[in-house]
Design a protein around this motif. Structure first.
Motif, PDB file in Angstrom:
ATOM      1  N   ASN A   8      -3.365   9.939   7.021  1.00  0.00           N
ATOM      2  CA  ASN A   8      -3.894  11.172   6.445  1.00  0.00           C
ATOM      3  C   ASN A   8      -2.973  12.344   6.757  1.00  0.00           C
ATOM      4  O   ASN A   8      -2.106  12.241   7.640  1.00  0.00           O
ATOM      5  N   ARG A  49      -3.284   4.152   2.550  1.00  0.00           N
ATOM      6  CA  ARG A  49      -3.729   3.100   3.451  1.00  0.00           C
ATOM      7  C   ARG A  49      -2.806   1.904   3.288  1.00  0.00           C
ATOM      8  O   ARG A  49      -2.748   1.308   2.202  1.00  0.00           O
ATOM      9  N   SER A  62      -1.542  -1.965   4.304  1.00  0.00           N
ATOM     10  CA  SER A  62      -2.074  -3.250   4.753  1.00  0.00           C
ATOM     11  C   SER A  62      -0.919  -4.170   5.108  1.00  0.00           C
ATOM     12  O   SER A  62       0.156  -4.089   4.508  1.00  0.00           O
ATOM     13  N   GLN A  75      -4.232   3.629   8.251  1.00  0.00           N
ATOM     14  CA  GLN A  75      -4.735   4.738   7.442  1.00  0.00           C
ATOM     15  C   GLN A  75      -3.931   5.967   7.808  1.00  0.00           C
ATOM     16  O   GLN A  75      -3.894   6.359   8.981  1.00  0.00           O
ATOM     17  N   TYR A 106      -4.163  -2.771   9.392  1.00  0.00           N
ATOM     18  CA  TYR A 106      -4.145  -1.636   8.474  1.00  0.00           C
ATOM     19  C   TYR A 106      -3.595  -0.386   9.160  1.00  0.00           C
ATOM     20  O   TYR A 106      -3.642  -0.263  10.387  1.00  0.00           O
ATOM     21  N   GLY A 109       0.778  -1.229   0.000  1.00  0.00           N
ATOM     22  CA  GLY A 109       0.000   0.000   0.000  1.00  0.00           C
ATOM     23  C   GLY A 109       0.810   1.281   0.000  1.00  0.00           C
ATOM     24  O   GLY A 109       0.241   2.369  -0.073  1.00  0.00           O
ATOM     25  N   SER A 137      -3.039  11.119   1.414  1.00  0.00           N
ATOM     26  CA  SER A 137      -3.384   9.960   2.245  1.00  0.00           C
ATOM     27  C   SER A 137      -2.918   8.664   1.595  1.00  0.00           C
ATOM     28  O   SER A 137      -2.824   8.576   0.366  1.00  0.00           O
TER      29      SER A 137
END
Length: 117
Positions: free
Chosen positions: A83, A19, A21, A81, A79, A8, A17
């Motif tokens: 930002n 994400r 994995s 995420q 995960y 990712g 951003s």
């Protein structure tokens, strides 16, 4: 045998951003807290975020409010995420277990995150 496969990462502009994995195998995933770490060039690997078996989370001050860690025990996947990315987030990102005796000795290949305009 323990395996972590991170994916990712990529090149993103500041403020963007991504994400990440991490697919884990070779151990009972749901029995372990999990963590994301990163290593920037010339620096030591540092803990970024962790998540307990039941979903409690902790973050490094540098990413608090911008990154969110989560897990899917049915998929043996954790995960991250990310930002509002900053150039200082540039690093190779890795996952591992989070336990008192430290992470597993095995580390995956990681996924490169580069934040640059």
């Amino acid at each position: 045998q323990v395996q972590f496969v991170e994916s990712g990462g990529g090149l993103v502009q500041p403020g963007g951003s991504l994400r990440l994995s991490c697919a884990a195998s070779g151990f009972t995933f749901s029995w372990y807290a999990m963590s994301w770490h990163r290593q920037a060039p010339g620096k030591e690997r540092e803990l970024v975020a962790s998540i307990t078996m039941v979903g409690g989370t902790n973050y490094a001050d540098s990413v608090k409010g911008r990154f969110t860690i989560s897990r899917d025990n049915a998929k043996n996947t954790v995960y991250l995420q990310m930002n509002a990315l900053k150039p200082e987030d540039t690093a190779v990102y890795y996952c591992n277990v989070d336990r008192r005796s430290g992470p597993f000795a095995y580390w995956g290949q990681g996924t490169q995150v580069t934040v640059s305009s």
